[in-house]
Design a protein around this motif. Sequence first.
Motif, PDB file in Angstrom:
ATOM      1  N   TYR A 154       0.830  -1.204   0.000  1.00  0.00           N
ATOM      2  CA  TYR A 154       0.000   0.000   0.000  1.00  0.00           C
ATOM      3  C   TYR A 154       0.867   1.258   0.000  1.00  0.00           C
ATOM      4  O   TYR A 154       0.517   2.256  -0.622  1.00  0.00           O
ATOM      5  N   THR A 155       2.011   1.202   0.678  1.00  0.00           N
ATOM      6  CA  THR A 155       2.883   2.386   0.727  1.00  0.00           C
ATOM      7  C   THR A 155       3.415   2.741  -0.656  1.00  0.00           C
ATOM      8  O   THR A 155       3.627   3.921  -0.952  1.00  0.00           O
ATOM      9  N   LEU A 156       3.631   1.732  -1.520  1.00  0.00           N
ATOM     10  CA  LEU A 156       4.098   2.030  -2.878  1.00  0.00           C
ATOM     11  C   LEU A 156       3.014   2.786  -3.649  1.00  0.00           C
ATOM     12  O   LEU A 156       3.320   3.702  -4.425  1.00  0.00           O
ATOM     13  N   ASP A 157       1.756   2.425  -3.413  1.00  0.00           N
ATOM     14  CA  ASP A 157       0.658   3.149  -4.059  1.00  0.00           C
ATOM     15  C   ASP A 157       0.550   4.576  -3.519  1.00  0.00           C
ATOM     16  O   ASP A 157       0.171   5.494  -4.254  1.00  0.00           O
ATOM     17  N   ILE A 158       0.886   4.765  -2.243  1.00  0.00           N
ATOM     18  CA  ILE A 158       0.897   6.123  -1.690  1.00  0.00           C
ATOM     19  C   ILE A 158       1.954   6.967  -2.402  1.00  0.00           C
ATOM     20  O   ILE A 158       1.732   8.141  -2.721  1.00  0.00           O
ATOM     21  N   ILE A 159       3.124   6.375  -2.664  1.00  0.00           N
ATOM     22  CA  ILE A 159       4.173   7.076  -3.403  1.00  0.00           C
ATOM     23  C   ILE A 159       3.652   7.472  -4.783  1.00  0.00           C
ATOM     24  O   ILE A 159       3.862   8.604  -5.244  1.00  0.00           O
ATOM     25  N   PHE A 184      15.735   5.213  -2.883  1.00  0.00           N
ATOM     26  CA  PHE A 184      14.549   6.066  -2.807  1.00  0.00           C
ATOM     27  C   PHE A 184      14.003   6.328  -4.201  1.00  0.00           C
ATOM     28  O   PHE A 184      12.807   6.215  -4.462  1.00  0.00           O
ATOM     29  N   MET A 185      14.911   6.714  -5.091  1.00  0.00           N
ATOM     30  CA  MET A 185      14.522   7.053  -6.456  1.00  0.00           C
ATOM     31  C   MET A 185      13.995   5.826  -7.199  1.00  0.00           C
ATOM     32  O   MET A 185      13.060   5.922  -7.993  1.00  0.00           O
ATOM     33  N   ALA A 186      14.596   4.668  -6.943  1.00  0.00           N
ATOM     34  CA  ALA A 186      14.161   3.431  -7.607  1.00  0.00           C
ATOM     35  C   ALA A 186      12.720   3.099  -7.229  1.00  0.00           C
ATOM     36  O   ALA A 186      11.923   2.664  -8.082  1.00  0.00           O
ATOM     37  N   LYS A 187      12.385   3.290  -5.959  1.00  0.00           N
ATOM     38  CA  LYS A 187      11.010   3.018  -5.515  1.00  0.00           C
ATOM     39  C   LYS A 187      10.034   3.986  -6.183  1.00  0.00           C
ATOM     40  O   LYS A 187       8.913   3.595  -6.538  1.00  0.00           O
ATOM     41  N   CYS A 188      10.455   5.228  -6.365  1.00  0.00           N
ATOM     42  CA  CYS A 188       9.605   6.205  -7.052  1.00  0.00           C
ATOM     43  C   CYS A 188       9.443   5.824  -8.517  1.00  0.00           C
ATOM     44  O   CYS A 188       8.348   5.942  -9.078  1.00  0.00           O
ATOM     45  N   ARG A 189      10.522   5.368  -9.137  1.00  0.00           N
ATOM     46  CA  ARG A 189      10.453   4.937 -10.536  1.00  0.00           C
ATOM     47  C   ARG A 189       9.519   3.728 -10.680  1.00  0.00           C
ATOM     48  O   ARG A 189       8.752   3.628 -11.643  1.00  0.00           O
ATOM     49  N   SER A 229       7.258  -0.644 -13.444  1.00  0.00           N
ATOM     50  CA  SER A 229       8.205  -1.424 -14.239  1.00  0.00           C
ATOM     51  C   SER A 229       9.451  -1.750 -13.420  1.00  0.00           C
ATOM     52  O   SER A 229      10.143  -0.837 -12.943  1.00  0.00           O
ATOM     53  N   MET A 230       9.750  -3.030 -13.260  1.00  0.00           N
ATOM     54  CA  MET A 230      10.965  -3.423 -12.557  1.00  0.00           C
ATOM     55  C   MET A 230      12.204  -2.995 -13.332  1.00  0.00           C
ATOM     56  O   MET A 230      13.233  -2.673 -12.747  1.00  0.00           O
ATOM     57  N   GLY A 231      12.098  -2.983 -14.662  1.00  0.00           N
ATOM     58  CA  GLY A 231      13.224  -2.544 -15.476  1.00  0.00           C
ATOM     59  C   GLY A 231      13.603  -1.108 -15.169  1.00  0.00           C
ATOM     60  O   GLY A 231      14.795  -0.783 -15.041  1.00  0.00           O
ATOM     61  N   GLU A 232      12.593  -0.237 -15.045  1.00  0.00           N
ATOM     62  CA  GLU A 232      12.855   1.171 -14.711  1.00  0.00           C
ATOM     63  C   GLU A 232      13.419   1.290 -13.296  1.00  0.00           C
ATOM     64  O   GLU A 232      14.320   2.086 -13.037  1.00  0.00           O
ATOM     65  N   ALA A 233      12.877   0.508 -12.379  1.00  0.00           N
ATOM     66  CA  ALA A 233      13.344   0.579 -10.991  1.00  0.00           C
ATOM     67  C   ALA A 233      14.785   0.106 -10.856  1.00  0.00           C
ATOM     68  O   ALA A 233      15.544   0.631 -10.040  1.00  0.00           O
ATOM     69  N   LEU A 234      15.172  -0.896 -11.636  1.00  0.00           N
ATOM     70  CA  LEU A 234      16.512  -1.473 -11.529  1.00  0.00           C
ATOM     71  C   LEU A 234      17.515  -0.835 -12.486  1.00  0.00           C
ATOM     72  O   LEU A 234      18.642  -1.321 -12.613  1.00  0.00           O
ATOM     73  N   ALA A 235      17.106   0.257 -13.137  1.00  0.00           N
ATOM     74  CA  ALA A 235      18.052   1.031 -13.959  1.00  0.00           C
ATOM     75  C   ALA A 235      18.867   1.903 -13.010  1.00  0.00           C
ATOM     76  O   ALA A 235      18.540   3.074 -12.762  1.00  0.00           O
ATOM     77  N   ALA A 265       5.638  12.012   1.236  1.00  0.00           N
ATOM     78  CA  ALA A 265       6.723  12.971   1.034  1.00  0.00           C
ATOM     79  C   ALA A 265       7.672  12.512  -0.065  1.00  0.00           C
ATOM     80  O   ALA A 265       8.108  13.310  -0.910  1.00  0.00           O
ATOM     81  N   ILE A 266       7.995  11.220  -0.085  1.00  0.00           N
ATOM     82  CA  ILE A 266       8.878  10.682  -1.122  1.00  0.00           C
ATOM     83  C   ILE A 266       8.251  10.867  -2.507  1.00  0.00           C
ATOM     84  O   ILE A 266       8.916  11.275  -3.462  1.00  0.00           O
ATOM     85  N   GLY A 267       6.950  10.562  -2.607  1.00  0.00           N
ATOM     86  CA  GLY A 267       6.263  10.734  -3.882  1.00  0.00           C
ATOM     87  C   GLY A 267       6.249  12.181  -4.339  1.00  0.00           C
ATOM     88  O   GLY A 267       6.484  12.463  -5.523  1.00  0.00           O
TER      89      GLY A 267
END
Length: 238
Positions: free
Chosen positions: A77-82, A150-155, A161-167, A230-232
Amino acid sequence: MDLGEILGDAIVYPLHNVKSLVLYVILGIIGAIIGGASVISILGALGTTGWTEFAFSGLSIVGIIVFILILFLIGGYTLDIIKFGIERRPDGPGIDIGRQISNTIKLIVVDVVYYVVPAIIVFVLGLFLRNWLMSIISIIIFIVFALANFMAKCRLAKTDSMGEALAIGEAIGDISRVGLFKIIATIIVMIIIAVVAAIIISWIGNLNNIVGSILLGIFAVYFLFFYNRAIGLLYSDV
């Protein structure tokens, strides 16, 4: 958004989504109760034999599964909040059990990658470098990757996309795009808020354990909403 706007929005955001906040506070309390009961069941199983041991073991296994499920729901749920923060939406995400469990699994993979990679880099560099220089380089590498995480979780939240997160290179580049000072300042303020709240709740807990425990559960969920919002918002200008 400037730092003041981000923090102001993030602080009141949980209060604008009281229904979701209350639901996850209840889930958190249930999770804590089930987790404690599972520990007791495990201890009970160790001191018994036969059907009693089987019953205690069964209860502990069921309890652990339910406890992990609740943690996965909260984490996802926290990822959806971001995501809602990135989109600057004032409402709270809906509850989607399948999606949010999937979110948590993805977050675990992202965390593992962003802490294993720097560990490998530090290990390799340690074969060639020694003493204080290696210590300084190690600290810098882990700070950079922690911020990139932090940025990866936002991506991940933005693109799903896991690809975007792991870039990793792009995630590190996002640090400068968001603003290193803004990120660090936000983190420092959140740490201060958490520490002050923990001191106050601890003091109340010394007066009344039950009230202190309830307040701790409420604040823990409130802080998750605040922190991820805040991160989002930090990433919303990228």
